[in-house]
Scaffold this motif. Structure first.
Motif, short mmCIF file in Angstrom:
data_model
loop_
_atom_site.label_atom_id
_atom_site.label_comp_id
_atom_site.label_asym_id
_atom_site.label_seq_id
_atom_site.Cartn_x
_atom_site.Cartn_y
_atom_site.Cartn_z
N TRP A 96 0.87 -1.14 0.08
CA TRP A 96 -0.06 0.05 -0.17
C TRP A 96 1.08 1.19 0.04
N HIS A 97 0.73 2.11 -0.78
CA HIS A 97 1.47 3.40 -0.88
C HIS A 97 0.51 4.55 -0.76
N THR A 98 0.88 5.26 0.00
CA THR A 98 -0.09 6.46 0.14
C THR A 98 0.71 8.06 0.15
N GLN A 99 0.23 8.96 -0.36
CA GLN A 99 0.75 10.31 -0.42
C GLN A 99 -0.22 11.19 -0.18
N LYS A 100 0.17 12.16 0.57
CA LYS A 100 -0.72 13.27 0.87
C LYS A 100 -0.05 14.53 0.48
N ALA A 101 -1.00 15.37 0.00
CA ALA A 101 -0.64 16.85 -0.46
C ALA A 101 -1.78 17.73 -0.20
N SER A 102 -1.30 19.11 -0.65
CA SER A 102 -2.22 20.23 -0.61
C SER A 102 -2.36 20.77 -1.97
N ILE A 103 -3.51 20.29 -2.19
CA ILE A 103 -3.80 20.89 -3.92
C ILE A 103 -5.17 21.32 -3.83
N MET A 104 -5.65 22.40 -4.74
CA MET A 104 -6.73 22.80 -4.90
C MET A 104 -7.54 23.59 -3.51
N GLY A 105 -6.39 24.02 -3.05
CA GLY A 105 -6.94 24.66 -1.48
C GLY A 105 -7.39 23.75 -0.57
N THR A 106 -7.31 22.60 -0.74
CA THR A 106 -7.42 21.40 0.26
C THR A 106 -6.58 20.19 0.40
N ASN A 107 -6.89 19.67 1.41
CA ASN A 107 -5.98 18.17 1.68
C ASN A 107 -6.14 17.13 0.73
N VAL A 108 -5.37 16.48 -0.09
CA VAL A 108 -5.43 15.69 -1.01
C VAL A 108 -4.64 14.33 -0.22
N SER A 109 -5.17 13.12 -0.60
CA SER A 109 -4.68 11.84 -0.15
C SER A 109 -4.90 10.65 -1.34
N VAL A 110 -3.78 10.25 -1.58
CA VAL A 110 -3.92 9.05 -2.69
C VAL A 110 -3.35 7.80 -2.11
#
Ligand code: ADP
Ligand code: MG
Length: 333
Positions: free
Chosen positions: A22-36
């Motif tokens: 399982w691979h997870t990445q978090k980022a801040s894009i489109m003014g919000t928290n993103v998680s993949v």
């Protein structure tokens, strides 16, 4: 004690190769928290897929952000009254969906809410005066948006028309993310942008558990739903807001008054695709319990969980347990 420790250690050893996939990445894009979150046997496949998703979300933000003066959305807002503005086919696609939902909800969902929405700054606790709102509300009318599909152009018929895709663009972006993962052969994934999540497949033999946040507590779920291969979006009055003189001013506005909706705390919508779930969660929030549930119950394959201003939880027909019982008499044996 020793045996217990050994067992735990053994379990950890057994689990780690599986967890590593399982691979997870978090980022801040489109003014919000993103998680993949992606499952793949190959670490490099997962990592490249995640990077492609992050790049795609940033690309969509550059096109649809209301905060970037050079975005396509900003160019449409600046020029579409004077002349038709050429747009991309995906911009047209998102606008076409927004207009369809406006039509379906008789204007409860309306991307031209922006003429009033632009007068609020929830961060700085700024809100419009009543007379400013009256002028702005006169310009809220989705029918002033004219799409020319053949020429791929957008035009406004009112000088004061302004659009904001905040109620639908994140859903579109999440759909694109899932499509990219699918094309790369990924079969199990979860992508979240703010309140919008879409699940690809299950969680390897188990459902994903998606919690609906308590609208007035920082932690804790009101309900948790076992889901797979679906989109789920929540709109809440706790996402962007400030409180003044006992009144909550938040980011979901009634198009007929330009004021924040006071009858709901949160709306969660389940649908096949994120763009639909996203737009409908905002729509049902504006419509309220009675009209909102009537709309959802009319739509095939779509369900919702609503939390009203009293904290009462309402479920659409597809989520209700018949007669309030899980089993009938025969099944219990
Ligand atoms: P978020 O995921 O950003 O919390 P929601 O799906 O809950 O978004 O939708 C709220 C956003 O939708 C607002 O921030 C605003 O950009 C937009 N919006 C607010 N009111 C309306 C409306 N009546 N019709 C369409 N869009 C709206
Ligand atoms: Mg929404």
């Amino acid at each position: 004690m020793q045996a217990l420790v050994m067992t735990v250690l053994n379990l950890c050893c057994l689990c780690s190769p599986v967890l590593a996939q399982w691979h997870t990445q978090k980022a801040s894009i489109m003014g919000t928290n993103v998680s993949v979150e992606v499952w793949s046997e190959e670490a490099s496949t997962a990592q490249q897929a995640i990077e492609a998703v992050i790049a795609e979300l940033k690309r969509i933000d550059r096109q649809m952000s209301p905060y970037r003066p050079e975005s396509l959305l900003s160019r449409v807002n600046a020029g579409a009254y004077e002349r038709a503005v050429p747009v991309s086919s995906e911009f047209l696609q998102v606008l076409r969906k927004a207009l369809a939902i406006s039509h379906l909800s008789q204007g409860a969902f309306d991307v031209t809410f922006a003429s009033a929405g632009n007068l609020y700054d929830y961060h700085k606790k700024i809100r419009p005066q009543p007379e400013q709102l009256t002028t702005a509300v006169a310009d809220i009318d989705y029918q002033a948006i004219k799409l020319d599909d053949a020429q791929a152009q957008v035009r406004f018929t009112r000088p004061g028309t302004r659009i904001d895709l905040g109620g639908i663009a994140k859903g579109y972006a999440v759909d694109r993310a899932i499509e990219i993962l699918r094309q790369r052969g990924i079969r199990h994934a979860a992508v979240t942008a703010g309140g919008d999540t879409r699940l690809l497949g299950d969680k390897r033999g188990q459902p994903w558990w998606i919690g609906i946040r308590h609208p007035r507590r920082d932690a804790g779920w009101v309900v948790s739903l076992p889901l797979e291969q679906t989109a789920v979006s929540t709109s809440g009055d706790y996402e962007r807001y400030f409180i003044e003189e006992g009144q909550r001013y938040h980011h979901i506005l009634k198009p007929d008054t330009g004021q924040s909706v006071q009858s709901m705390m949160s709306v969660t919508v389940l649908a096949e695709q994120s763009m639909e779930a996203d737009a409908l969660s905002t729509t049902v929030f504006v419509l309220g319990v009675e009209q909102g549930l009537a709309l959802i119950n009319r739509l095939e394959g779509i369900d919702a969980v609503l939390i009203d201003s009293q904290g009462k939880v309402h479920y659409s027909q597809g989520l209700q347990v018949p007669n309030g019982h899980l089993f009938d008499e025969k099944e219990k044996l």
